[in-house]
Write an enzyme that holds these catalytic residues in place. Structure first.
Site, mmCIF file in Angstrom:
data_model
loop_
_atom_site.group_PDB
_atom_site.id
_atom_site.type_symbol
_atom_site.label_atom_id
_atom_site.label_comp_id
_atom_site.label_asym_id
_atom_site.label_seq_id
_atom_site.Cartn_x
_atom_site.Cartn_y
_atom_site.Cartn_z
ATOM 1 N N GLU A 17 -9.647 -27.361 -35.840
ATOM 2 C CA GLU A 17 -10.430 -27.587 -37.064
ATOM 3 C C GLU A 17 -9.414 -27.568 -38.200
ATOM 4 O OE1 GLU A 17 -11.827 -27.123 -40.333
ATOM 5 O OE2 GLU A 17 -12.902 -25.285 -39.780
ATOM 6 N N LYS A 56 -5.309 -14.148 -33.552
ATOM 7 C CA LYS A 56 -4.339 -13.855 -34.611
ATOM 8 C C LYS A 56 -4.908 -14.275 -35.971
ATOM 9 C CE LYS A 56 -0.879 -16.098 -36.430
ATOM 10 N NZ LYS A 56 -0.997 -15.652 -37.825
ATOM 11 N N GLY A 107 -6.785 -24.368 -39.233
ATOM 12 C CA GLY A 107 -5.691 -24.262 -40.196
ATOM 13 C C GLY A 107 -5.272 -25.640 -40.666
ATOM 14 N N SER A 108 -4.013 -25.746 -41.049
ATOM 15 C CA SER A 108 -3.551 -26.996 -41.659
ATOM 16 C C SER A 108 -3.369 -28.092 -40.606
ATOM 17 C CB SER A 108 -2.235 -26.755 -42.376
ATOM 18 O OG SER A 108 -1.257 -26.369 -41.447
ATOM 19 N N THR A 109 -3.449 -29.331 -41.058
ATOM 20 C CA THR A 109 -3.260 -30.476 -40.163
ATOM 21 C C THR A 109 -1.833 -30.474 -39.604
ATOM 22 O OG1 THR A 109 -4.973 -31.738 -41.246
ATOM 23 C CG2 THR A 109 -3.303 -33.013 -40.090
ATOM 24 N N GLY A 114 -1.700 -27.990 -36.846
ATOM 25 C CA GLY A 114 -2.548 -28.527 -35.770
ATOM 26 C C GLY A 114 -1.790 -29.551 -34.929
ATOM 27 N N CYS A 128 -11.924 -25.943 -46.282
ATOM 28 C CA CYS A 128 -11.516 -27.221 -45.680
ATOM 29 C C CYS A 128 -12.561 -28.304 -45.900
ATOM 30 C CB CYS A 128 -11.185 -27.041 -44.206
ATOM 31 S SG CYS A 128 -12.338 -25.984 -43.370
ATOM 32 N N GLU A 177 -4.838 -32.984 -49.352
ATOM 33 C CA GLU A 177 -5.634 -31.768 -49.519
ATOM 34 C C GLU A 177 -4.893 -30.779 -50.433
ATOM 35 O OE1 GLU A 177 -6.108 -29.054 -46.159
ATOM 36 O OE2 GLU A 177 -8.247 -29.015 -46.571
HETATM 37 P P1 ADP Z 1 -2.173 -22.893 -44.374
HETATM 38 O O1 ADP Z 1 -1.204 -24.010 -44.630
HETATM 39 O O2 ADP Z 1 -3.526 -23.154 -44.870
HETATM 40 O O3 ADP Z 1 -1.631 -21.537 -44.658
HETATM 41 P P2 ADP Z 1 -1.502 -22.798 -41.606
HETATM 42 O O4 ADP Z 1 -1.895 -23.895 -40.709
HETATM 43 O O5 ADP Z 1 -0.091 -22.654 -41.997
HETATM 44 O O6 ADP Z 1 -2.466 -22.921 -42.843
HETATM 45 O O7 ADP Z 1 -1.972 -21.416 -41.007
HETATM 46 C C1 ADP Z 1 -3.124 -21.246 -40.235
HETATM 47 C C2 ADP Z 1 -2.817 -20.251 -39.135
HETATM 48 O O8 ADP Z 1 -1.839 -20.808 -38.260
HETATM 49 C C3 ADP Z 1 -2.219 -18.935 -39.622
HETATM 50 O O9 ADP Z 1 -2.757 -17.887 -38.829
HETATM 51 C C4 ADP Z 1 -0.739 -19.119 -39.361
HETATM 52 O O10 ADP Z 1 -0.027 -17.911 -39.191
HETATM 53 C C5 ADP Z 1 -0.757 -19.907 -38.063
HETATM 54 N N1 ADP Z 1 0.451 -20.687 -37.777
HETATM 55 C C6 ADP Z 1 1.382 -21.155 -38.647
HETATM 56 N N2 ADP Z 1 2.338 -21.851 -37.989
HETATM 57 C C7 ADP Z 1 2.012 -21.830 -36.670
HETATM 58 C C8 ADP Z 1 2.577 -22.386 -35.468
HETATM 59 N N3 ADP Z 1 3.684 -23.111 -35.504
HETATM 60 N N4 ADP Z 1 1.952 -22.177 -34.302
HETATM 61 C C9 ADP Z 1 0.804 -21.474 -34.256
HETATM 62 N N5 ADP Z 1 0.221 -20.917 -35.328
HETATM 63 C C10 ADP Z 1 0.805 -21.089 -36.534
#
Ligand code: ADP
Length: 489
Positions: A269, A195, A247-249, A252, A303, A400
């Site tokens: 990561e 995705k 993606g974001s902590t 994660g 990152c 960050e």
């Molecule tokens: P940012 O804050 O940098 O946008 P995110 O961590 O929100 O980063 O997004 C990174 C990825 O994780 C995107 O593909 C986003 O759609 C997906 N994402 C966001 N929320 C969830 C979740 N609860 N479970 C799985 N994937 C998610």
């Protein structure tokens, strides 16, 4: 009288000589609407819902993107499971050939990928053309080479694929992150449901077209689009064997909780807040370039960005003066112009977040400095920014920001800078600038960071592992290490 020669006349209109300017996007083939890529075909979403993707530099809509719900994710996982039985059994050499083919097709279509990446994500064309797309192709080449050598990579351990990998990627390096995820998964005999992030789905969907054209067996790679709920549906699907997330902590941590108690494998990561450390004996002009590249590359949407600058006190004045002078030369604007250094901020939401931190930093008492460049009136833009006299406790130092914003701190001794550099929740990367090899070795062993660059910054290569400590995540991507999370022994 002019002598007649048999030399052919140069016709600059012939294909080989025609190199359109990056700004010319007339030949870029974007569909109005993109469906989900499941089992080798583009299919409509069960939800019948679509969301728009915009060019962040112009606010223009580029296309509508399908929003996958849990039923669509289930369909994709079933296709991947079915494909796994065959894909994991074909000879490793054959598997490698398919991956090589993807790499070669990506090289052939490199220009189109670069322009679309820049239009959808806002990064300067110079970066998508010279870094993102070639590196993405190189990841496929590199892991194609490993496909039939796994037994040599892990001698006497009889490595086996895990099964179906769910892969969720962010918006800062859309194509490159897709390559980082898909290439090692395929090389090790797994199948994939990937995705992309909701603001940057287009190059992943172009990759889906490329994968279809490459003849990769149906269902080996499935690409489903959508936002957090779609990601969560992948994470929670019972027939997924491994989650790879960048993606974001915050997200994660959610994922880690969601899969606790299952036997799903996980690599994360996550965020970072890297120290870029300049010693008084560093080659200062090179260091200035390293500072600029460290924080302003990809608008600071990186990152591993060198977002905390530490300068030794004796050279602080000269470094800051040179840095300010260099920042004045940076061109902020149209990402499709090949002279642009800093493109558009990826989304309105991200620009709001950056502006929120600019306010916080000022309120905390750090001194804001921005280059005097003009920025376009349309789209999402932010001037390159410094926070001078920042202190360790400031939120702009600890959190960050993910934008072109650099905090500046000074230090006197090695011990002091190591202490400050490590005193942070993150541990993804760091940079060290010095003339002394012994100092480099001393720091690389003491900095809690997955990657430490010495006298350079933001250099990436498929052969070298990448990943973090602490809240920056765990597991490594790239290199031999990047194969391991996709294997069981
Ligand atoms: P940012 O804050 O940098 O946008 P995110 O961590 O929100 O980063 O997004 C990174 C990825 O994780 C995107 O593909 C986003 O759609 C997906 N994402 C966001 N929320 C969830 C979740 N609860 N479970 C799985 N994937 C998610």
């Amino acid at each position: 009288m002019a002598k007649k020669t048999n030399e052919p006349k140069l016709d600059f209109k012939t294909d080989w000589a025609y190199e359109p300017a990056p700004e010319d996007t007339s030949h870029i083939s974007l569909k109005k609407k993109y469906d989900l890529f499941i089992d080798g075909k583009f299919v409509k979403p069960n939800s019948k819902k679509y969301f728009a993707t915009y060019n962040p530099a112009t606010d223009e809509k580029l296309a509508d993107i399908a929003e996958a719900d849990a039923k669509d994710v289930d369909k994709a996982v079933k296709a991947a499971r079915k494909a796994f039985t065959k894909w994991s059994k074909i000879s490793a050499k054959e598997r490698g050939k398919y991956i090589y083919r993807i790499a070669r097709l990506m090289q052939e279509r490199a220009r189109e990928f670069a322009v679309i990446e820049t239009m959808d994500g806002g990064k300067p064309i110079r970066e998508s053309r010279d870094i993102d797309v070639p590196l993405a192709a190189n990841h496929f080449f590199y892991y194609a080479g490993w496909a039939d050598k796994l037994e040599y990579a892990f001698p006497n351990r009889n490595p086996k694929p895990i099964g179906v990998a769910g892969q969720i990627i962010p918006w800062n390096f859309p194509l490159l992150m897709a390559a980082w995820k898909i290439a090692p998964a395929l090389a090790t005999g797994n199948t994939v449901v990937l995705k992309p992030a909701e603001t940057t789905s287009l190059t992943a969907l172009k990759l889906a077209e490329l994968i279809r054209d490459s003849g990769l067996p149906d269902g080996v790679v499935n690409i489903v689009t959508g936002a957090g709920a779609t990601g969560a549906a992948i994470v929670n699907h019972p027939d997924i064997n491994k989650i790879a997330f960048t993606g974001s902590t915050d997200v994660g941590k959610l994922i880690q909780k969601a899969i606790a108690g299952t036997d799903k494998k996980l690599t994360l990561e996550l965020g970072g807040k890297a120290a870029n450390i300049i010693f008084e004996d560093a080659p200062l002009d090179q260091a200035i370039e390293g500072i600029v590249n460290g924080i302003f590359f990809n608008q600071g949407h990186v990152c591993c960005a060198g977002s905390r600058l530490f300068v030794q006190e004796s050279v602080a004045d000269i470094v800051i003066r040179k840095l300010k002078d260099r920042m004045e030369t940076l061109i902020v604007g149209n990402p499709l112009d090949k002279n642009t250094d800093i493109g558009a901020i990826n989304s309105k939401e991200q620009l709001l977040k950056i502006n929120k931190y600019l306010k916080i930093g000022k309120e905390e008492g750090a001194e804001l400095y921005q280059s005097s460049c003009t920025i376009p009136t349309k789209g999402n833009f932010c001037r390159p920014t410094l926070f001078l006299n920042a202190s360790q406790s400031h939120r702009v130092v600890q959190e960050e920001i993910f934008g072109p914003v650099l905090t500046v701190q000074t230090f006197r001794t090695i011990e002091e800078v190591i202490e400050k550099a490590n005193n942070i929740p993150y541990g993804l990367s760091a940079g060290v600038w010095t003339d002394k090899g012994s100092k480099i070795f001393n720091l690389t062993s003491k900095l809690r960071a997955g990657v430490v660059w010495a006298n350079t910054y933001n250099k990436f290569d498929p052969t070298s592992p990448f990943g973090g400590y602490k809240e920056s995540g765990f597991g490594r991507e790239g290199g031999l290490h990047g194969l391991m999370p996709y294997l069981r022994f």
